[in-house]
Design a protein around this motif. Structure first.
Motif, PDB file in Angstrom:
ATOM      1  N   MET A 231       8.230 -18.542   0.909  1.00 21.31           N
ATOM      2  CA  MET A 231       9.013 -17.438   1.453  1.00 21.31           C
ATOM      3  C   MET A 231       9.568 -16.539   0.355  1.00 21.31           C
ATOM      4  SD  MET A 231      11.034 -19.444   4.499  1.00 21.31           S
ATOM      5  CE  MET A 231      11.476 -17.973   5.430  1.00 21.31           C
ATOM      6  N   ALA A 232       9.424 -16.951  -0.912  1.00 20.90           N
ATOM      7  CA  ALA A 232       9.915 -16.121  -2.019  1.00 20.90           C
ATOM      8  C   ALA A 232       9.238 -14.760  -2.042  1.00 20.90           C
ATOM      9  CB  ALA A 232       9.696 -16.841  -3.346  1.00 20.90           C
ATOM     10  N   LYS A 233       8.048 -14.675  -1.456  1.00 20.71           N
ATOM     11  CA  LYS A 233       7.334 -13.403  -1.471  1.00 20.71           C
ATOM     12  C   LYS A 233       7.776 -12.461  -0.357  1.00 20.71           C
ATOM     13  CE  LYS A 233       2.815 -11.419  -2.426  1.00 20.71           C
ATOM     14  NZ  LYS A 233       1.351 -11.604  -2.514  1.00 20.71           N
ATOM     15  N   TRP A 234       8.483 -12.946   0.631  1.00 15.46           N
ATOM     16  CA  TRP A 234       8.879 -12.096   1.749  1.00 15.46           C
ATOM     17  C   TRP A 234       9.654 -10.849   1.304  1.00 15.46           C
ATOM     18  CZ3 TRP A 234      10.533 -15.105   6.793  1.00 15.46           C
ATOM     19  CH2 TRP A 234       9.402 -15.706   7.340  1.00 15.46           C
ATOM     20  N   PRO A 235      10.672 -10.984   0.447  1.00 11.00           N
ATOM     21  CA  PRO A 235      11.371  -9.765   0.011  1.00 11.00           C
ATOM     22  C   PRO A 235      10.462  -8.794  -0.737  1.00 11.00           C
ATOM     23  CG  PRO A 235      12.674 -11.711  -0.479  1.00 11.00           C
ATOM     24  CD  PRO A 235      11.320 -12.198  -0.085  1.00 11.00           C
ATOM     25  N   MET A 236       9.499  -9.329  -1.510  1.00  8.85           N
ATOM     26  CA  MET A 236       8.564  -8.470  -2.231  1.00  8.85           C
ATOM     27  C   MET A 236       7.669  -7.707  -1.255  1.00  8.85           C
ATOM     28  SD  MET A 236       7.310 -11.213  -5.111  1.00  8.85           S
ATOM     29  CE  MET A 236       8.437 -12.486  -5.708  1.00  8.85           C
ATOM     30  N   LEU A 237       7.200  -8.409  -0.247  1.00  4.16           N
ATOM     31  CA  LEU A 237       6.328  -7.773   0.743  1.00  4.16           C
ATOM     32  C   LEU A 237       7.066  -6.682   1.500  1.00  4.16           C
ATOM     33  CD1 LEU A 237       4.649 -11.015   2.125  1.00  4.16           C
ATOM     34  CD2 LEU A 237       3.534  -9.268   0.733  1.00  4.16           C
ATOM     35  N   MET A 238       8.306  -6.958   1.880  1.00  4.13           N
ATOM     36  CA  MET A 238       9.044  -5.978   2.682  1.00  4.13           C
ATOM     37  C   MET A 238       9.491  -4.783   1.847  1.00  4.13           C
ATOM     38  SD  MET A 238       9.892  -5.186   5.690  1.00  4.13           S
ATOM     39  CE  MET A 238       9.776  -6.661   6.693  1.00  4.13           C
ATOM     40  N   ALA A 239       9.946  -5.022   0.621  1.00  2.00           N
ATOM     41  CA  ALA A 239      10.439  -3.926  -0.217  1.00  2.00           C
ATOM     42  C   ALA A 239       9.319  -3.137  -0.869  1.00  2.00           C
ATOM     43  CB  ALA A 239      11.373  -4.470  -1.299  1.00  2.00           C
ATOM     44  N   GLY A 240       8.151  -3.756  -1.048  1.00  2.17           N
ATOM     45  CA  GLY A 240       7.047  -3.100  -1.739  1.00  2.17           C
ATOM     46  C   GLY A 240       5.847  -2.860  -0.858  1.00  2.17           C
ATOM     47  N   ASN A 241       5.103  -3.921  -0.553  1.00  6.85           N
ATOM     48  CA  ASN A 241       3.826  -3.791   0.153  1.00  6.85           C
ATOM     49  C   ASN A 241       3.930  -3.028   1.457  1.00  6.85           C
ATOM     50  OD1 ASN A 241       3.741  -6.000  -1.747  1.00  6.85           O
ATOM     51  ND2 ASN A 241       1.776  -6.592  -0.881  1.00  6.85           N
ATOM     52  N   CYS A 242       4.948  -3.344   2.263  1.00  6.63           N
ATOM     53  CA  CYS A 242       5.058  -2.739   3.590  1.00  6.63           C
ATOM     54  C   CYS A 242       5.577  -1.305   3.536  1.00  6.63           C
ATOM     55  CB  CYS A 242       5.975  -3.577   4.476  1.00  6.63           C
ATOM     56  SG  CYS A 242       5.350  -5.240   4.791  1.00  6.63           S
ATOM     57  N   ARG A 243       6.045  -0.862   2.372  1.00  6.79           N
ATOM     58  CA  ARG A 243       6.566   0.503   2.241  1.00  6.79           C
ATOM     59  C   ARG A 243       5.604   1.409   1.475  1.00  6.79           C
ATOM     60  NH1 ARG A 243      11.173   0.110  -0.994  1.00  6.79           N
ATOM     61  NH2 ARG A 243      11.956   2.138  -0.282  1.00  6.79           N
ATOM     62  N   CYS A 244       4.358   0.945   1.299  1.00  3.54           N
ATOM     63  CA  CYS A 244       3.352   1.764   0.621  1.00  3.54           C
ATOM     64  C   CYS A 244       2.715   2.785   1.557  1.00  3.54           C
ATOM     65  CB  CYS A 244       2.242   0.880   0.031  1.00  3.54           C
ATOM     66  SG  CYS A 244       2.744  -0.063  -1.412  1.00  3.54           S
ATOM     67  N   VAL A 245       3.070   2.761   2.816  1.00  6.45           N
ATOM     68  CA  VAL A 245       2.499   3.685   3.793  1.00  6.45           C
ATOM     69  C   VAL A 245       3.620   4.519   4.405  1.00  6.45           C
ATOM     70  CG1 VAL A 245       2.592   1.940   5.629  1.00  6.45           C
ATOM     71  CG2 VAL A 245       1.046   3.879   5.843  1.00  6.45           C
ATOM     72  N   GLY A 246       3.378   5.842   4.486  1.00  7.62           N
ATOM     73  CA  GLY A 246       4.372   6.748   5.029  1.00  7.62           C
ATOM     74  C   GLY A 246       4.197   6.974   6.518  1.00  7.62           C
ATOM     75  N   PRO A 247       5.123   7.694   7.157  1.00  6.24           N
ATOM     76  CA  PRO A 247       5.046   7.948   8.598  1.00  6.24           C
ATOM     77  C   PRO A 247       3.770   8.659   9.017  1.00  6.24           C
ATOM     78  CG  PRO A 247       7.210   8.537   7.734  1.00  6.24           C
ATOM     79  CD  PRO A 247       6.338   8.258   6.548  1.00  6.24           C
ATOM     80  N   ASP A 248       3.191   9.439   8.101  1.00  4.57           N
ATOM     81  CA  ASP A 248       1.963  10.169   8.420  1.00  4.57           C
ATOM     82  C   ASP A 248       0.709   9.382   8.061  1.00  4.57           C
ATOM     83  OD1 ASP A 248       2.247  10.238   5.694  1.00  4.57           O
ATOM     84  OD2 ASP A 248       1.830  12.392   5.478  1.00  4.57           O
ATOM     85  N   GLY A 249       0.875   8.154   7.584  1.00  2.00           N
ATOM     86  CA  GLY A 249      -0.269   7.333   7.207  1.00  2.00           C
ATOM     87  C   GLY A 249      -0.700   7.489   5.765  1.00  2.00           C
ATOM     88  N   SER A 250      -0.048   8.380   5.006  1.00  2.00           N
ATOM     89  CA  SER A 250      -0.361   8.521   3.584  1.00  2.00           C
ATOM     90  C   SER A 250       0.110   7.280   2.846  1.00  2.00           C
ATOM     91  CB  SER A 250       0.329   9.756   3.001  1.00  2.00           C
ATOM     92  OG  SER A 250       1.738   9.644   3.140  1.00  2.00           O
ATOM     93  N   ILE A 251      -0.563   6.955   1.748  1.00  2.28           N
ATOM     94  CA  ILE A 251      -0.230   5.724   1.033  1.00  2.28           C
ATOM     95  C   ILE A 251       0.082   6.013  -0.431  1.00  2.28           C
ATOM     96  CG2 ILE A 251      -1.552   4.260   2.595  1.00  2.28           C
ATOM     97  CD1 ILE A 251      -3.802   4.164   0.580  1.00  2.28           C
ATOM     98  N   VAL A 252       0.924   5.149  -1.001  1.00  3.05           N
ATOM     99  CA  VAL A 252       1.292   5.231  -2.420  1.00  3.05           C
ATOM    100  C   VAL A 252       1.157   3.840  -3.018  1.00  3.05           C
ATOM    101  CG1 VAL A 252       2.875   7.162  -2.051  1.00  3.05           C
ATOM    102  CG2 VAL A 252       3.752   4.809  -1.946  1.00  3.05           C
ATOM    103  N   SER A 253       1.241   3.764  -4.326  1.00  2.00           N
ATOM    104  CA  SER A 253       1.154   2.474  -5.010  1.00  2.00           C
ATOM    105  C   SER A 253       2.417   1.655  -4.745  1.00  2.00           C
ATOM    106  CB  SER A 253       0.981   2.680  -6.511  1.00  2.00           C
ATOM    107  OG  SER A 253       2.175   3.224  -7.057  1.00  2.00           O
TER     108      SER A 253
END
Length: 356
Positions: A231-253
């Protein structure tokens, strides 16, 4: 202990642990698609560890063959693989892939076999989460594509890792090649049964002991003593991976998703940590935000989560929803996490609406 026979489900991300285990002296068979079998059998498997500038630092490789388990070769198989020779199974496919009829049938057979199973997925399987005894995992059902499949695995036989290593196929056509962009370790939670834990600890020692040209290789398989370590990765996934996509579907690193607004990133990270703590994790099981933020600077590609959404995938690993529903099951409602989940829900509905 003699050589172990390991079954690895998945030849994309799964090639990384497969080759590490193979080089450590054990036998590995990878369940993969026919096109992946052909590529690996023809050219072998190659894993490159990249420097920060994107150039290879170290490369490890293994020959490939199609057939039964053999010494010194990466064996390949389809979903009809005979389970009788194997000592342990690793799950390294994306969670929705297990919903396909053929793979689901293999998982049902694995469950009936009594083999110990290690999940390398970001989406922790419900049977593993049931081992935490923190909440009723039925409440997480909407977050899983393959929910019914996971019911065939006994919680007493499953463990899971925090798959912190980042690895991608730079060229989708070269399915036998994988590039490691962040060479972290697989931290595996302990098994319930002592015999299975002994197998895991043997793998861990052998992988750590292997030397290439006299030097250790990165990305080890670590037998951890804490059940909550995945579960140590959960905060990383939520703060990083899941926020790489914007409301319009555009993506960032991932680097940009975390670094563009560090205060918001830390707030979401810390809020997710509260979910992890409520599930029973201690301070020794978690990674501070400052450590993650430093590592995230080197993650210059969008997450696979965001890339799948942008590509119009019908199903993805909904780690965002797993975290949200876990929090709710533990009595926590976090508006910022709710907003992320709602945004992904809208984006995932778009291709379905268009096809309809």
């Amino acid at each position: 202990m003699s050589k172990m026979n390991i079954l690895m489900l998945g030849a994309a991300y799964g090639l990384l642990p497969a080759v590490r285990i193979l080089l450590a002296g054990h036998r590995v068979t990878v369940v993969c698609r026919a096109s992946e079998q052909s590529s690996i059998a023809s050219d072998g498997a190659q894993i490159s560890f990249l420097k920060r500038d994107g150039t290879p630092n170290t490369t490890m490789s293994a020959p490939g063959t199609i057939g039964t388990v053999k010494d010194n070769a990466l064996c390949l198989a389809g979903v009809d693989v005979d389970l009788s020779p194997f000592d342990m199974v690793f799950l390294a496919m994306s969670e929705p892939q297990y919903a396909s009829e053929d793979v689901a049938g293999l998982v049902r057979r694995i469950g009936a076999s009594g083999l110990p199973v290690v999940s390398l997925m970001n989406a922790l399987p419900p049977p593993f989460l049931a081992r935490l005894n923190a909440f009723d995992t039925v409440q997480l059902r909407p977050a899983y594509t393959a929910w019914s499949v996971w019911q065939h695995l006994d919680p007493a036989l499953i463990s899971a890792a925090s798959p912190d290593a980042q690895a991608v196929r730079m060229d989708p056509e070269r399915t036998n090649e994988l590039s490691v962009t962040l060479a972290s370790n697989f931290k595996v939670a302990p098994f319930e049964q002592a015999a299975h834990q002994e197998l895991l600890e043997t793998l861990s020692r052998d992988v750590s002991a292997y030397r290439q040209d006299g030097r250790p290789l990165p990305v080890r398989l670590l037998a951890h003593d804490a059940l909550h370590v995945p579960m140590a990765k959960w905060p990383m996934l939520m703060a990083g991976n899941c926020r790489c996509v914007g409301p319009d579907g555009s993506i960032v690193s991932i680097a940009e998703a975390v670094g563009a607004d560090p205060e918001a990133s830390q707030r979401i990270y810390d809020q997710t940590l509260e979910v992890v703590r409520a599930a029973g994790a201690g301070d020794g099981d978690i990674v501070p935000f400052s450590h993650y933020a430093r590592a995230a600077r080197g993650l210059v590609r969008p997450s696979s989560f965001a890339r799948a959404i942008a590509a119009g995938a019908p199903n993805i690993e909904r780690v965002d929803k797993i975290i949200q529903l876990s929090g709710r099951a533990l009595g926590q409602t976090i508006p910022e996490i709710d907003r992320i989940v709602a945004q992904v829900d809208v984006l995932m509905a778009r291709p379905l609406a268009a096809s309809a």
